[in-house]
Design an enzyme around this catalytic site. Structure first.
Site, mmCIF file in Angstrom:
data_model
loop_
_atom_site.group_PDB
_atom_site.id
_atom_site.type_symbol
_atom_site.label_atom_id
_atom_site.label_comp_id
_atom_site.label_asym_id
_atom_site.label_seq_id
_atom_site.Cartn_x
_atom_site.Cartn_y
_atom_site.Cartn_z
ATOM 1 N N GLY A 145 0.776 -1.228 0.000
ATOM 2 C CA GLY A 145 0.000 0.000 0.000
ATOM 3 C C GLY A 145 0.807 1.278 0.000
ATOM 4 N N SER A 146 2.035 1.230 -0.533
ATOM 5 C CA SER A 146 2.851 2.460 -0.527
ATOM 6 C C SER A 146 2.243 3.531 -1.421
ATOM 7 C CB SER A 146 4.284 2.164 -0.970
ATOM 8 O OG SER A 146 4.357 1.874 -2.357
ATOM 9 N N ASN A 147 1.592 3.122 -2.528
ATOM 10 C CA ASN A 147 0.926 4.125 -3.375
ATOM 11 C C ASN A 147 -0.268 4.731 -2.641
ATOM 12 O OD1 ASN A 147 1.956 4.466 -6.276
ATOM 13 N ND2 ASN A 147 2.160 2.281 -5.917
ATOM 14 N N ASN A 159 -5.669 3.044 -12.260
ATOM 15 C CA ASN A 159 -4.686 2.013 -11.932
ATOM 16 C C ASN A 159 -3.302 2.576 -12.209
ATOM 17 O OD1 ASN A 159 -3.759 -0.635 -11.189
ATOM 18 N ND2 ASN A 159 -3.355 -1.023 -13.350
ATOM 19 N N HIS A 170 0.633 1.352 -13.347
ATOM 20 C CA HIS A 170 1.419 0.253 -13.891
ATOM 21 C C HIS A 170 2.889 0.674 -13.878
ATOM 22 C CE1 HIS A 170 2.347 -3.288 -16.240
ATOM 23 N NE2 HIS A 170 3.041 -2.531 -17.080
ATOM 24 N N ASP A 177 -4.520 -2.850 -18.683
ATOM 25 C CA ASP A 177 -3.516 -1.787 -18.871
ATOM 26 C C ASP A 177 -3.745 -0.986 -20.146
ATOM 27 O OD1 ASP A 177 -0.889 -3.981 -17.657
ATOM 28 O OD2 ASP A 177 -2.278 -2.675 -16.564
ATOM 29 N N GLU A 231 6.205 6.644 -8.884
ATOM 30 C CA GLU A 231 4.782 6.306 -8.693
ATOM 31 C C GLU A 231 4.180 7.157 -7.582
ATOM 32 O OE1 GLU A 231 3.917 2.112 -8.321
ATOM 33 O OE2 GLU A 231 5.755 1.632 -9.411
HETATM 34 C C1 GRF Z 1 3.774 -1.006 -7.515
HETATM 35 O O1 GRF Z 1 4.970 -1.239 -8.222
HETATM 36 C C2 GRF Z 1 2.678 -0.703 -8.515
HETATM 37 O O2 GRF Z 1 3.167 -0.190 -9.727
HETATM 38 C C3 GRF Z 1 2.056 -2.036 -8.748
HETATM 39 O O3 GRF Z 1 2.057 -2.634 -7.450
HETATM 40 C C4 GRF Z 1 3.307 -2.297 -6.822
HETATM 41 C C5 GRF Z 1 3.171 -2.211 -5.333
HETATM 42 O O4 GRF Z 1 2.390 -1.097 -5.023
HETATM 43 N N1 GRF Z 1 0.751 -1.909 -9.323
HETATM 44 P P1 GRF Z 1 2.087 -0.680 -3.478
HETATM 45 O O5 GRF Z 1 3.421 -0.454 -2.783
HETATM 46 O O6 GRF Z 1 1.332 -1.825 -2.816
HETATM 47 O O7 GRF Z 1 1.288 0.572 -3.603
#
Ligand code: GRF
Length: 207
Positions: free
Chosen positions: A13-15, A108, A110, A151, A180
């Protein structure tokens, strides 16, 4: 009126966290109202719970197929009056029942520059391995609207990074992940500000 955001996440969940930070900084006119994961114990769930955001675990095997699962996701998101669906590291294919419930309102991210190195099988480290095997000199990330084909929806934001001679898939992934965390909050900010329009395949930023 804040946009009510629903997040779908399978991993750390870093995004999602980058978007949460941007919301907390007052940059995004939106609020995350629910986080759904297909993976019990996913890091994204803990991050959401720590922030007091309602969470749900919805496991595909509890449903008869992809369409039933997508329909259940749509119902859950609708029950929270979600306006924008953010797929952030969500490793499941979503189908028509969800896509039709949120037309041009599912995003989304990618970890490559669509239309390169994307589509079925291109996820996680497989993407970066393919980039290195091919000898590409740049890669990056793409935030896009979700359509039926994987995608393939209209592109909102892309950010590029150099591919270095001694890159490993992990080093490239880490370099892209930093981008990202810039691209996704910006895409959500623009959407919540009502600044994203779509003309055919092209996303136009208004204002
Ligand atoms: C990221 O590289 C994203 O591009 C892909 O999932 C990976 C992990 O994302 N879709 P997150 O750290 O869980 O947000």
């Amino acid at each position: 009126m804040k946009t009510r955001i629903g997040v779908l996440a399978s991993g750390g969940g870093s995004n999602m966290q980058a978007i949460m930070r941007s919301i907390d900084a007052g940059e995004i006119n939106g609020e995350i109202v629910v986080v759904i994961s297909d993976v019990p114990g996913a890091g994204a769930l803990a991050k959401a719970e720590n922030a007091g955001i309602p969470t749900r675990v919805m496991r595909p095997r509890e449903y008869s197929g992809r369409d039933a699962y997508s329909a259940a996701l749509a119902a859950e998101l609708k029950s929270h009056n979600v306006g924008l669906v953010v797929m952030a590291g969500f490793m499941r294919i979503v189908t028509t029942p969800l896509i039709n419930a949120f037309p041009n309102r599912i995003m989304n991210i990618h970890p490559a520059l669509i239309p390169a190195f994307c589509g079925a099988g291109f996820y996680g480290h497989y993407v970066h391995e393919a980039v290195l095997d091919y000898g590409a000199r740049v890669s990056g990330c793409t935030v896009h609207f979700v359509e039926e084909a994987v995608d393939a929806g209209p592109i909102i934001i892309q950010r590029a990074v150099p591919v270095l001679d001694d890159d490993t898939p992990e080093a490239l992934a880490a370099r892209i992940l930093k981008e990202e965390h810039i691209a996704y909050p910006e895409a959500v900010r623009l959407y919540c500000a009502g600044m994203l329009g779509i003309e055919g395949r092209r996303v136009v930023v208004k204002g």
